[in-house]
Motif scaffolding. Structure first.
Motif, PDB file in Angstrom:
ATOM      1  N   ASP A 414     -60.076  -2.349  10.740  1.00 45.15           N
ATOM      2  CA  ASP A 414     -59.354  -3.038  10.359  1.00 45.15           C
ATOM      3  C   ASP A 414     -58.512  -3.362  11.903  1.00 45.15           C
ATOM      4  N   PHE A 415     -58.177  -1.844  12.293  1.00 48.47           N
ATOM      5  CA  PHE A 415     -57.258  -1.965  13.207  1.00 48.47           C
ATOM      6  C   PHE A 415     -57.820  -1.996  14.592  1.00 48.47           C
ATOM      7  N   VAL A 416     -59.353  -1.683  15.317  1.00 52.01           N
ATOM      8  CA  VAL A 416     -59.792  -2.202  16.160  1.00 52.01           C
ATOM      9  C   VAL A 416     -60.236  -3.709  16.058  1.00 52.01           C
ATOM     10  N   ARG A 417     -60.528  -4.278  15.040  1.00 52.27           N
ATOM     11  CA  ARG A 417     -60.945  -6.100  14.946  1.00 52.27           C
ATOM     12  C   ARG A 417     -59.644  -6.300  15.193  1.00 52.27           C
ATOM     13  N   ASP A 418     -58.441  -6.129  15.044  1.00 47.15           N
ATOM     14  CA  ASP A 418     -57.032  -7.065  14.669  1.00 47.15           C
ATOM     15  C   ASP A 418     -57.168  -6.930  16.246  1.00 47.15           C
ATOM     16  N   LYS A 419     -57.120  -5.982  17.204  1.00 48.92           N
ATOM     17  CA  LYS A 419     -56.670  -5.563  19.677  1.00 48.92           C
ATOM     18  C   LYS A 419     -57.768  -6.751  19.419  1.00 48.92           C
ATOM     19  N   LEU A 420     -59.123  -5.938  18.753  1.00 50.93           N
ATOM     20  CA  LEU A 420     -59.657  -7.163  19.912  1.00 50.93           C
ATOM     21  C   LEU A 420     -60.077  -8.380  19.693  1.00 50.93           C
ATOM     22  N   SER A 421     -59.777  -9.074  18.477  1.00 47.01           N
ATOM     23  CA  SER A 421     -59.491 -10.216  18.442  1.00 47.01           C
ATOM     24  C   SER A 421     -59.005 -11.189  19.028  1.00 47.01           C
ATOM     25  N   SER A 422     -59.243 -12.547  19.119  1.00 47.34           N
ATOM     26  CA  SER A 422     -58.655 -13.978  20.036  1.00 47.34           C
ATOM     27  C   SER A 422     -57.531 -13.876  18.864  1.00 47.34           C
ATOM     28  N   ALA A 423     -56.519 -14.454  19.330  1.00 45.19           N
ATOM     29  CA  ALA A 423     -55.247 -14.950  18.855  1.00 45.19           C
ATOM     30  C   ALA A 423     -55.402 -16.038  17.759  1.00 45.19           C
ATOM     31  N   THR A 424     -57.063 -16.446  17.527  1.00 44.54           N
ATOM     32  CA  THR A 424     -57.529 -17.114  15.865  1.00 44.54           C
ATOM     33  C   THR A 424     -58.282 -16.651  15.554  1.00 44.54           C
ATOM     34  N   GLY A 425     -58.696 -15.773  15.829  1.00 46.06           N
ATOM     35  CA  GLY A 425     -59.273 -14.558  15.030  1.00 46.06           C
ATOM     36  C   GLY A 425     -60.770 -14.544  15.420  1.00 46.06           C
ATOM     37  N   SER A 426     -61.163 -15.192  16.312  1.00 46.45           N
ATOM     38  CA  SER A 426     -62.934 -15.004  16.389  1.00 46.45           C
ATOM     39  C   SER A 426     -62.842 -13.449  17.195  1.00 46.45           C
ATOM     40  N   ILE A 427     -64.153 -12.895  17.299  1.00 43.30           N
ATOM     41  CA  ILE A 427     -64.515 -11.740  17.666  1.00 43.30           C
ATOM     42  C   ILE A 427     -65.650 -12.094  17.932  1.00 43.30           C
ATOM     43  N   HIS A 428     -66.345 -11.722  19.249  1.00 49.17           N
ATOM     44  CA  HIS A 428     -67.027 -11.894  20.187  1.00 49.17           C
ATOM     45  C   HIS A 428     -68.519 -10.258  18.576  1.00 49.17           C
ATOM     46  N   LEU A 429     -69.833 -10.586  19.250  1.00 50.48           N
ATOM     47  CA  LEU A 429     -70.253  -9.071  18.371  1.00 50.48           C
ATOM     48  C   LEU A 429     -70.525  -8.155  19.074  1.00 50.48           C
ATOM     49  N   TRP A 430     -70.125  -7.733  20.157  1.00 51.23           N
ATOM     50  CA  TRP A 430     -69.859  -6.759  20.608  1.00 51.23           C
ATOM     51  C   TRP A 430     -68.778  -5.834  20.548  1.00 51.23           C
ATOM     52  N   GLN A 431     -67.812  -6.462  20.309  1.00 50.63           N
ATOM     53  CA  GLN A 431     -66.640  -6.052  19.773  1.00 50.63           C
ATOM     54  C   GLN A 431     -66.557  -5.770  18.834  1.00 50.63           C
ATOM     55  N   GLU A 432     -67.025  -6.614  17.579  1.00 52.84           N
ATOM     56  CA  GLU A 432     -67.749  -5.494  15.837  1.00 52.84           C
ATOM     57  C   GLU A 432     -68.135  -4.344  16.676  1.00 52.84           C
ATOM     58  N   ILE A 433     -69.423  -4.440  17.149  1.00 55.52           N
ATOM     59  CA  ILE A 433     -70.196  -3.460  16.889  1.00 55.52           C
ATOM     60  C   ILE A 433     -69.259  -2.550  17.427  1.00 55.52           C
ATOM     61  N   VAL A 434     -68.291  -2.361  18.735  1.00 54.06           N
ATOM     62  CA  VAL A 434     -67.393  -1.324  19.117  1.00 54.06           C
ATOM     63  C   VAL A 434     -66.886  -0.778  18.124  1.00 54.06           C
ATOM     64  N   ALA A 435     -65.837  -2.071  17.206  1.00 54.67           N
ATOM     65  CA  ALA A 435     -64.506  -1.836  15.893  1.00 54.67           C
ATOM     66  C   ALA A 435     -65.725  -0.869  15.426  1.00 54.67           C
ATOM     67  N   GLY A 436     -66.857  -1.529  14.380  1.00 58.01           N
ATOM     68  CA  GLY A 436     -67.502   0.157  13.770  1.00 58.01           C
ATOM     69  C   GLY A 436     -67.626   1.479  14.127  1.00 58.01           C
ATOM     70  N   GLY A 437     -68.308   0.952  15.662  1.00 61.30           N
ATOM     71  CA  GLY A 437     -68.293   2.989  16.034  1.00 61.30           C
ATOM     72  C   GLY A 437     -66.831   4.175  16.056  1.00 61.30           C
ATOM     73  N   CYS A 438     -66.133   2.893  16.492  1.00 60.65           N
ATOM     74  CA  CYS A 438     -64.994   3.212  16.775  1.00 60.65           C
ATOM     75  C   CYS A 438     -64.576   4.179  15.460  1.00 60.65           C
ATOM     76  N   ALA A 439     -64.970   3.251  14.072  1.00 59.58           N
ATOM     77  CA  ALA A 439     -64.952   3.328  12.686  1.00 59.58           C
ATOM     78  C   ALA A 439     -65.549   4.696  12.085  1.00 59.58           C
ATOM     79  N   GLY A 440     -66.776   4.466  13.073  1.00 53.30           N
ATOM     80  CA  GLY A 440     -67.265   6.399  12.358  1.00 53.30           C
ATOM     81  C   GLY A 440     -67.156   6.988  12.906  1.00 53.30           C
ATOM     82  N   ALA A 441     -66.704   7.136  14.539  1.00 54.03           N
ATOM     83  CA  ALA A 441     -65.976   8.254  15.374  1.00 54.03           C
ATOM     84  C   ALA A 441     -65.272   8.664  14.782  1.00 54.03           C
ATOM     85  N   SER A 442     -64.099   8.248  14.352  1.00 49.94           N
ATOM     86  CA  SER A 442     -63.011   8.749  13.697  1.00 49.94           C
ATOM     87  C   SER A 442     -62.616   9.192  12.288  1.00 49.94           C
ATOM     88  N   GLN A 443     -63.984   9.304  11.814  1.00 48.02           N
ATOM     89  CA  GLN A 443     -63.997   9.577  10.628  1.00 48.02           C
ATOM     90  C   GLN A 443     -64.773  11.397  10.715  1.00 48.02           C
TER      91      GLN A 443
END
Length: 665
Positions: A414-443
């Motif tokens: 959630d944190f990385v998605r929020d940081k990578l999302s635009s002001a309107t909440g849109s996010i690119h697929l590669w940014q979603e993948i990065v957010a998910g990867g960061c989540a996996g690494a952090s755990q």
């Protein structure tokens, strides 16, 4: 204007209970029967106009809505009849009709209509011309025709449009078809306040006249502006058509115009006004988002799943967010993620135990006879030799570790998605993948010790003899360094898993959302389970390697010095198929586990929502026009239809401009 049928289907009050409530407020006896005065009904029962300087005329008028016999009193039969009327989906129109029907004839005359309109603040601010063609067309040239209930609803609708046109003519003193911005603002606030959101109301002067200089409002612009506000729900549906399910999409003027012409009669001028108003509200131009539309429409939020048990506002605006607020938001998400993780792990733990034992089973020629033929055979043997509780061997350390593990994963995503999302909440697929990867690494820092202790406890059950193995014994035996054995394989498994899982989950939610882009519990659970299938199965080889590195090898079994050594020995001794051992069991465990985890996490965020100025989970909130049935009274005496009475009176006043004054001049 009326409520939807499903919302308006309020359970009728029990007659005995309703009688008890009536007698509680009725102080007048007439012919042996209790009666309510109009003032008792309005001031005591409804709780309106409680101030000392209330206008008796106003209160008597409102109370007369129930007094269909027009004898100055409200009988229990009239009280009961009005309760039934409030349960109907057109309660606002029925209430307004009874207000205008001064003599209780069942129809409305010209004089009755004029009498009520003249008592409103709307008429006091901008007088309505009762001698014009509007009244002649509806009540006849001689003003003798009466209006039935069905016709009355249309009269009220047309009255608002006519009043606005008359107001425009009043301010257009030069008869040039143009008024200034201030006059435009006055007309809208006085005649169309029920169509104005707070954002629109604050920017009426700025939007006046569109993008042209001088802020002069022509009559076509005036009519288009009103038509736009009247059709905001249609505007919203046009947006959803353009967005194709992506509620974060920003639609261009050309895309919106094309969709509008395909499905409605929205004019290019109305769309031009929409985009101009959007540019004013967020200091940009060229595109419109769902958030823009919801700021323009007089909507208020409601929850799709249920009303929240707790809702707290931590900041007044996103701009007010600071470091402390961001930390509090992360702690809030971490807490909910811990509860969600524990719930998901408990549900599927028996499957996880079977998966682990199947993955650890060696098939080399010198190892000996296989203990389990398949996953089902494994489950049956565990229950037969270890009891049903054997399926939950190692659950305690799993729960101890899974709470922070899942909490960190969910919070980080959630944190990385929020940081990578635009002001309107849109996010690119590669940014979603990065957010998910960061989540996996952090755990992994929590996952690895948890996994190695859990696995050794699960495998220990296969040994019938010897002392019982405990979690503390395993931890003491391994030591701090040993607890992170196989961490490289953990990274190989958890980073790809989360990088696949979270984007897939987000897109499944979009595909399975309803026509308004919102997800109920069923679509949430299904989305999470679907996302878990490819994520869990595709990382099975990494999970097999991790298991082999972390489990304590028995006599005669191969040992591994690292990830590459394990890959080489497993492929040589057991073949390529060994890397996919336990794959189906892993899917059966991971998919439902994350399904219940994500479902619990999102439901908790909806029920215990705290506004930190960030974003809600996508698809968790629906915005709908203010409906009568949403605004139910909390007075315990307002039972059945009367739970909607305050909202109905509010609806009559706001939607039809019947703001009855406190004082009569």
């Amino acid at each position: 204007m009326a409520t939807t049928l499903s919302e308006a289907s309020v359970r009728r009050a029990d007659v005995t209970h309703l009688r008890e409530v009536f007698d509680k407020y009725a102080t007048i006896k007439r012919d042996g029967e209790s009666c309510l005065t109009p003032r008792e009904f309005v001031r005591s029962f409804l709780g309106l106009y409680k101030e000392d300087n209330y206008n008796p005329k106003t209160v008597d008028l409102l109370g007369s809505i129930l007094d269909t016999s027009k004898d100055g009193m409200i009988s229990f039969m009239e009280f009961q009849a009005f309760e039934a009327a409030l349960c109907q989906p057109d309660a606002i129109y029925r209430t307004a009709f009874q207000l205008f029907d001064r003599n209780g004839s069942g129809s409305i005359t010209h004089d009755e209509f004029e009498e009520i309109i003249q008592l409103t603040t709307l008429h006091q601010k901008i007088p309505f011309d009762f001698r014009g063609d509007f009244m002649k067309l509806h009540f006849g040239e001689d003003r003798k025709r009466t209006v039935t209930f069905s016709e009355f609803s249309q009269v009220l609708h047309d009255f608002h449009e006519e009043h606005a046109v008359q107001a425009f003519k009043k301010y257009d003193k030069k008869r040039s078809g143009v008024i200034n911005a201030v006059d435009f603002s006055n007309i809208m606030i006085n005649c169309k306040s029920h169509l104005l959101s707070e954002d629109v109301k604050a920017n009426l002067v700025a939007v006046a006249g569109g993008s042209s200089a001088g802020h002069l409002v022509t009559f076509p612009f005036f009519m288009a502006f009103n038509s736009l506000l009247n059709n905001m729900e249609l505007i919203r549906r046009i947006y959803l058509t353009c967005a194709k399910g992506n509620l974060n999409a920003e639609v261009t003027r050309e895309e919106f115009l094309y969709a509008a012409q395909q499905m409605s009669q929205i004019t290019p001028l109305e769309i031009e006004i929409l985009f101009h108003l959007t540019s004013i509200l967020r200091q940009s131009s060229g595109r419109v988002s769902l958030n823009d539309i919801e700021r323009i429409a007089p909507y208020r939020p409601t929850r799709y799943l249920s009303k929240p048990l707790a809702e707290v506002k931590a900041v007044d605006s996103p701009e007010a967010r600071g470091v402390t607020t961001a930390i509090l938001e992360s702690m809030y998400r971490f807490t909910l993620g811990s509860v969600a993780g524990a719930a998901g792990a408990t549900v599927v733990y028996p499957i996880d135990l079977v998966k682990t034992r199947m993955q650890n089973q060696r098939t080399g020629s010198y190892v000996g006879e296989l203990m389990y033929r398949n996953s089902w055979d494994c489950a049956k043997k565990v229950i037969r030799y270890e009891g049903a509780q054997g399926l939950y061997r190692g659950l305690l350390p799993q729960l101890v570790g899974v709470c922070p593990e899942k909490a960190i994963k969910l919070t980080m995503n959630d944190f990385v998605r929020d940081k990578l999302s635009s002001a309107t909440g849109s996010i690119h697929l590669w940014q979603e993948i990065v957010a998910g990867g960061c989540a996996g690494a952090s755990q992994v820092m929590f996952t690895n010790p948890l996994e190695i202790v859990k696995i050794r406890l699960q495998i220990a059950g296969e040994i019938a003899t010897g002392p019982k193995t405990r979690a503390l014994d395993v931890m003491r035996d391994l030591g701090l360094r040993g607890l992170y054995k196989g961490s490289k394989a953990c990274f190989l498994r958890d980073i790809p898993f989360s990088a696949i899982y979270f984007p897939t989950y987000a897109h499944c939610k979009l595909k399975l959302s309803d026509e308004n882009g919102h997800n109920g519990p069923g679509s949430l659970l299904l989305s999470a389970i679907i996302a878990g299938v490819p994520a869990a199965y595709l990382v099975t080889p990494a999970d097999v390697i991790k298991t082999r590195l972390q489990v304590q090898a028995r006599q005669g079994q191969s040992t591994y010095s690292g990830v590459f050594d394990a890959i080489r020995k497993i492929s040589r001794e057991e073949g390529f198929a060994a890397f996919w051992k336990g794959g189906p069991a892993r899917v059966l465990r991971s998919a439902p586990q994350f399904g219940f985890t994500l479902l619990t996490y999102e439901v908790l965020q909806r029920l215990f929502y705290i506004d930190f100025g960030g974003r809600r989970p996508a698809g968790s909130e629906t915005k709908v026009p203010v409906q009568v049935s949403e605004m139910k009274s909390h007075n315990p005496d307002h039972i059945g239809g009367y739970s909607l009475a305050l909202a109905t009176f509010t609806g009559v006043e706001s939607k039809f401009g019947l703001f009855l004054p406190k004082t009569v001049e």
